[in-house]
Design a protein around this motif. Structure first.
Motif, PDB file in Angstrom:
ATOM      1  N   GLY A 198      -6.615 -14.027  -2.716  1.00 42.64           N
ATOM      2  CA  GLY A 198      -7.029 -14.912  -1.622  1.00 42.64           C
ATOM      3  C   GLY A 198      -6.060 -15.021  -0.459  1.00 42.64           C
ATOM      4  N   ALA A 199      -4.774 -14.880  -0.726  1.00 43.13           N
ATOM      5  CA  ALA A 199      -3.765 -15.076   0.326  1.00 43.13           C
ATOM      6  C   ALA A 199      -3.483 -13.815   1.132  1.00 43.13           C
ATOM      7  CB  ALA A 199      -2.458 -15.578  -0.303  1.00 43.13           C
ATOM      8  N   PHE A 200      -4.145 -12.713   0.800  1.00 46.98           N
ATOM      9  CA  PHE A 200      -3.787 -11.427   1.395  1.00 46.98           C
ATOM     10  C   PHE A 200      -4.713 -10.957   2.504  1.00 46.98           C
ATOM     11  CE2 PHE A 200      -1.763 -11.592  -2.741  1.00 46.98           C
ATOM     12  CZ  PHE A 200      -0.466 -11.272  -2.403  1.00 46.98           C
ATOM     13  N   GLY A 201      -5.527 -11.858   3.028  1.00 50.20           N
ATOM     14  CA  GLY A 201      -6.420 -11.491   4.120  1.00 50.20           C
ATOM     15  C   GLY A 201      -5.676 -11.329   5.429  1.00 50.20           C
ATOM     16  N   THR A 202      -6.239 -10.520   6.302  1.00 55.08           N
ATOM     17  CA  THR A 202      -5.674 -10.251   7.630  1.00 55.08           C
ATOM     18  C   THR A 202      -4.203  -9.866   7.516  1.00 55.08           C
ATOM     19  OG1 THR A 202      -7.159 -12.014   8.378  1.00 55.08           O
ATOM     20  CG2 THR A 202      -5.770 -11.003  10.045  1.00 55.08           C
ATOM     21  N   GLY A 203      -3.941  -8.886   6.662  1.00 56.97           N
ATOM     22  CA  GLY A 203      -2.587  -8.364   6.525  1.00 56.97           C
ATOM     23  C   GLY A 203      -1.600  -9.386   5.992  1.00 56.97           C
ATOM     24  N   MET A 204      -1.951 -10.064   4.916  1.00 53.60           N
ATOM     25  CA  MET A 204      -1.116 -11.055   4.226  1.00 53.60           C
ATOM     26  C   MET A 204      -0.926 -12.317   5.047  1.00 53.60           C
ATOM     27  SD  MET A 204       1.836  -9.065   2.171  1.00 53.60           S
ATOM     28  CE  MET A 204       1.564  -7.467   1.460  1.00 53.60           C
ATOM     29  N   GLY A 205      -1.669 -13.335   4.703  1.00 57.98           N
ATOM     30  CA  GLY A 205      -1.514 -14.626   5.354  1.00 57.98           C
ATOM     31  C   GLY A 205      -1.718 -14.575   6.856  1.00 57.98           C
ATOM     32  N   CYS A 206      -2.617 -13.735   7.306  1.00 54.78           N
ATOM     33  CA  CYS A 206      -2.941 -13.565   8.729  1.00 54.78           C
ATOM     34  C   CYS A 206      -1.744 -13.121   9.573  1.00 54.78           C
ATOM     35  CB  CYS A 206      -3.564 -14.850   9.300  1.00 54.78           C
ATOM     36  SG  CYS A 206      -5.144 -15.243   8.562  1.00 54.78           S
ATOM     37  N   MET A 207      -0.777 -12.429   8.937  1.00 58.75           N
ATOM     38  CA  MET A 207       0.391 -11.939   9.661  1.00 58.75           C
ATOM     39  C   MET A 207       0.233 -10.471  10.061  1.00 58.75           C
ATOM     40  SD  MET A 207       2.446 -14.488  10.092  1.00 58.75           S
ATOM     41  CE  MET A 207       4.061 -13.807  10.445  1.00 58.75           C
ATOM     42  N   GLU A 208      -0.904  -9.896   9.739  1.00 56.81           N
ATOM     43  CA  GLU A 208      -1.254  -8.533  10.133  1.00 56.81           C
ATOM     44  C   GLU A 208      -0.249  -7.493   9.639  1.00 56.81           C
ATOM     45  OE1 GLU A 208      -1.773  -9.470  14.305  1.00 56.81           O
ATOM     46  OE2 GLU A 208      -3.933  -9.605  14.006  1.00 56.81           O
ATOM     47  N   GLY A 209       0.217  -7.682   8.407  1.00 57.36           N
ATOM     48  CA  GLY A 209       1.116  -6.727   7.761  1.00 57.36           C
ATOM     49  C   GLY A 209       0.332  -5.641   7.053  1.00 57.36           C
ATOM     50  N   THR A 210       0.781  -5.273   5.866  1.00 57.67           N
ATOM     51  CA  THR A 210       0.127  -4.203   5.110  1.00 57.67           C
ATOM     52  C   THR A 210      -1.351  -4.518   4.884  1.00 57.67           C
ATOM     53  OG1 THR A 210       2.186  -3.658   4.002  1.00 57.67           O
ATOM     54  CG2 THR A 210       0.166  -2.892   2.951  1.00 57.67           C
ATOM     55  N   CYS A 211      -2.182  -3.520   5.082  1.00 55.86           N
ATOM     56  CA  CYS A 211      -3.625  -3.648   4.883  1.00 55.86           C
ATOM     57  C   CYS A 211      -3.934  -4.265   3.527  1.00 55.86           C
ATOM     58  CB  CYS A 211      -4.253  -2.257   4.996  1.00 55.86           C
ATOM     59  SG  CYS A 211      -5.991  -2.195   4.557  1.00 55.86           S
ATOM     60  N   GLY A 212      -4.745  -5.304   3.532  1.00 56.33           N
ATOM     61  CA  GLY A 212      -5.097  -6.009   2.308  1.00 56.33           C
ATOM     62  C   GLY A 212      -5.812  -5.135   1.294  1.00 56.33           C
ATOM     63  N   ALA A 213      -6.553  -4.138   1.778  1.00 50.50           N
ATOM     64  CA  ALA A 213      -7.243  -3.243   0.846  1.00 50.50           C
ATOM     65  C   ALA A 213      -6.225  -2.488  -0.009  1.00 50.50           C
ATOM     66  CB  ALA A 213      -8.134  -2.271   1.610  1.00 50.50           C
ATOM     67  N   LEU A 214      -5.109  -2.087   0.611  1.00 51.40           N
ATOM     68  CA  LEU A 214      -4.052  -1.412  -0.136  1.00 51.40           C
ATOM     69  C   LEU A 214      -3.371  -2.376  -1.108  1.00 51.40           C
ATOM     70  CD1 LEU A 214      -2.539   0.699   2.761  1.00 51.40           C
ATOM     71  CD2 LEU A 214      -3.690   1.599   0.720  1.00 51.40           C
ATOM     72  N   VAL A 215      -3.188  -3.612  -0.684  1.00 48.16           N
ATOM     73  CA  VAL A 215      -2.592  -4.630  -1.561  1.00 48.16           C
ATOM     74  C   VAL A 215      -3.478  -4.833  -2.790  1.00 48.16           C
ATOM     75  CG1 VAL A 215      -1.930  -7.059  -1.763  1.00 48.16           C
ATOM     76  CG2 VAL A 215      -1.399  -5.802   0.331  1.00 48.16           C
ATOM     77  N   GLY A 216      -4.779  -4.967  -2.559  1.00 50.47           N
ATOM     78  CA  GLY A 216      -5.717  -5.150  -3.662  1.00 50.47           C
ATOM     79  C   GLY A 216      -5.720  -3.963  -4.608  1.00 50.47           C
ATOM     80  N   ALA A 217      -5.686  -2.765  -4.040  1.00 50.08           N
ATOM     81  CA  ALA A 217      -5.651  -1.552  -4.865  1.00 50.08           C
ATOM     82  C   ALA A 217      -4.368  -1.514  -5.693  1.00 50.08           C
ATOM     83  CB  ALA A 217      -5.756  -0.311  -3.980  1.00 50.08           C
ATOM     84  N   GLY A 218      -3.264  -1.947  -5.102  1.00 49.74           N
ATOM     85  CA  GLY A 218      -2.002  -2.004  -5.827  1.00 49.74           C
ATOM     86  C   GLY A 218      -2.037  -2.984  -6.984  1.00 49.74           C
ATOM     87  N   MET A 219      -2.727  -4.104  -6.787  1.00 52.19           N
ATOM     88  CA  MET A 219      -2.887  -5.085  -7.866  1.00 52.19           C
ATOM     89  C   MET A 219      -3.658  -4.460  -9.037  1.00 52.19           C
ATOM     90  SD  MET A 219      -3.861  -8.639  -6.013  1.00 52.19           S
ATOM     91  CE  MET A 219      -2.974  -9.269  -4.602  1.00 52.19           C
ATOM     92  N   VAL A 220      -4.699  -3.719  -8.702  1.00 52.93           N
ATOM     93  CA  VAL A 220      -5.486  -3.048  -9.745  1.00 52.93           C
ATOM     94  C   VAL A 220      -4.603  -2.063 -10.508  1.00 52.93           C
ATOM     95  CG1 VAL A 220      -7.454  -1.547 -10.243  1.00 52.93           C
ATOM     96  CG2 VAL A 220      -7.675  -3.346  -8.510  1.00 52.93           C
ATOM     97  N   LEU A 221      -3.847  -1.248  -9.783  1.00 52.89           N
ATOM     98  CA  LEU A 221      -2.957  -0.284 -10.443  1.00 52.89           C
ATOM     99  C   LEU A 221      -2.005  -0.978 -11.406  1.00 52.89           C
ATOM    100  CD1 LEU A 221      -1.814   2.187  -7.634  1.00 52.89           C
ATOM    101  CD2 LEU A 221      -3.346   2.675  -9.550  1.00 52.89           C
ATOM    102  N   GLY A 222      -1.396  -2.058 -10.952  1.00 54.72           N
ATOM    103  CA  GLY A 222      -0.450  -2.784 -11.798  1.00 54.72           C
ATOM    104  C   GLY A 222      -1.077  -3.304 -13.068  1.00 54.72           C
TER     105      GLY A 222
END
Length: 129
Positions: free
Chosen positions: A44-68
């Protein structure tokens, strides 16, 4: 089956019900061994590039969570994450939300739902490896 997951994840983002990280983690929650509500809360906190800070793409963050969650192996997950991010960068020219969306540059490199589809595609390649 995996090809349909890519489209399901993309559609979750397109229709506005999920942020990019949620779209990935929610779609692959069963593989990650978590329920869908947990997936939504975790990402939930990773939208718009982490907390709306426009950092790393949230789709990549989500994919990384799945990998872990699938691997339960830090070294393997980090190697696969790097591979995914490299492929994503090569395809789209950036891994940062701000650049992908064209904030400041007025040049959209990739629409969010397409970033979700790409991250899902590259995630599936890692899961099949």
């Amino acid at each position: 089956m995996m090809e349909t997951r890519k489209h399901i994840a993309s559609e979750k983002k397109r229709c506005g019900s999920h942020n990019c990280a949620q779209a990935l983690l929610h779609t692959y929650a069963d593989l990650a061994g978590i329920d869908e509500a947990t997936a939504m809360n975790m990402a939930g906190a990773f939208g718009t590039g982490m907390g709306c800070m426009e950092g790393t793409c949230g789709a990549l963050v989500g994919a990384g969570m799945v990998l872990g969650m699938v691997n339960k192996d830090k070294v393997k997950s980090m190697k696969q994450m790097r591979d995914m991010m490299t492929k994503f960068q090569q395809r789209n020219g950036a891994t940062q939300c701000k650049l992908l969306k064209g904030v400041g540059t007025k040049v959209v490199l990739r629409e969010c739902h397409d970033c979700v589809a790409d991250a899902a595609e590259f995630l599936e390649q890692q899961l099949d490896a």
